[in-house]
Design a protein around this motif. Structure first.
Motif, PDB file in Angstrom:
ATOM      1  N   VAL A 125      -4.731  -7.515   1.810  1.00  0.00           N
ATOM      2  CA  VAL A 125      -3.312  -7.856   1.685  1.00  0.00           C
ATOM      3  C   VAL A 125      -3.101  -8.691   0.426  1.00  0.00           C
ATOM      4  O   VAL A 125      -2.183  -8.428  -0.364  1.00  0.00           O
TER       5      VAL A 125
ATOM      6  N   SER B 297       2.241 -11.885  -0.041  1.00  0.00           N
ATOM      7  CA  SER B 297       1.442 -11.362   1.080  1.00  0.00           C
ATOM      8  C   SER B 297       2.329 -11.175   2.301  1.00  0.00           C
ATOM      9  O   SER B 297       2.163 -10.215   3.060  1.00  0.00           O
TER      10      SER B 297
ATOM     11  N   ARG C   6       2.801  -7.730   4.535  1.00  0.00           N
ATOM     12  CA  ARG C   6       2.667  -7.673   6.001  1.00  0.00           C
ATOM     13  C   ARG C   6       3.968  -7.205   6.654  1.00  0.00           C
ATOM     14  O   ARG C   6       3.953  -6.402   7.587  1.00  0.00           O
TER      15      ARG C   6
ATOM     16  N   ASP D 227       4.381  -3.989   8.925  1.00  0.00           N
ATOM     17  CA  ASP D 227       4.845  -4.145  10.306  1.00  0.00           C
ATOM     18  C   ASP D 227       6.085  -3.302  10.590  1.00  0.00           C
ATOM     19  O   ASP D 227       6.286  -2.849  11.713  1.00  0.00           O
TER      20      ASP D 227
ATOM     21  N   ASN E  44      -7.955  -6.564  10.251  1.00  0.00           N
ATOM     22  CA  ASN E  44      -7.225  -6.913   9.030  1.00  0.00           C
ATOM     23  C   ASN E  44      -6.749  -5.635   8.354  1.00  0.00           C
ATOM     24  O   ASN E  44      -7.460  -4.621   8.348  1.00  0.00           O
ATOM     25  N   ARG E  45      -5.570  -5.685   7.798  1.00  0.00           N
ATOM     26  CA  ARG E  45      -5.043  -4.538   7.074  1.00  0.00           C
ATOM     27  C   ARG E  45      -5.926  -4.265   5.854  1.00  0.00           C
ATOM     28  O   ARG E  45      -6.275  -5.188   5.130  1.00  0.00           O
TER      29      ARG E  45
END
Length: 153
Positions: free
Chosen positions: A4, A15, A19, A23, A37-38
């Motif tokens: 990220v 960041s 996210r 999302d 974690n992405r």
């Protein structure tokens, strides 16, 4: 593969924005590592880049989401995607027209103040000195917007 933080730096966004966009489903098929974690591949970055640019044009996240969904459906949705882009183009052009009006207004204001400072005209810029909402008789109207009604909208 990118984190990220790396993607945020690469795309010059926060960041939090990365996210938020993931999302909201603006990055299809987002992958995660063993710690959940992405992680981003080039195609994920392309989706984010597209979302960023559409958002910068003023498009809502909901409209970007619809656009992404249509892209995923394939070429049969090109006319629908085109309509979304046309709608956004109209909004952007309206904002551009408004920005041009405000630029003209502020340029006139600058010129007016230069004339006051060079003692070409007296100072008529203080609203506290106006009577009944009107400018003094010596006003050349150059401190007023060209079309105040349009600017107030």
């Amino acid at each position: 593969m990118y984190t990220v933080k790396e993607v945020a730096k690469l795309l010059d966004i926060t960041s939090h924005t990365v996210r938020y966009y993931t999302d909201k489903g603006l990055v299809p098929n987002l992958q995660r590592d063993k710690n959940n974690n992405r992680i981003f591949k080039d195609d994920s970055i392309n989706w984010l880049r597209g979302a960023k640019n559409l958002k910068k044009s003023g498009m809502s996240v909901d409209d970007i989401k619809k656009y992404v969904e249509l892209c995923l459906e394939g070429d049969s949705t090109i006319p629908e995607r085109f309509e979304i882009i046309l709608k956004q183009k109209e909004l952007v052009l309206k904002q551009l027209d408004e920005a041009k009006l405000m630029a003209e207004y502020i340029l006139n204001k600058e010129k007016h103040y230069r004339n006051i400072m060079n003692q070409v005209i007296p100072d008529d810029t203080n609203p506290a000195l106006w009577h009944n909402g009107r400018l003094p008789k010596n006003d050349s109207q150059s401190c007023q917007p060209v079309n105040e009604a349009k600017i107030a909208d």
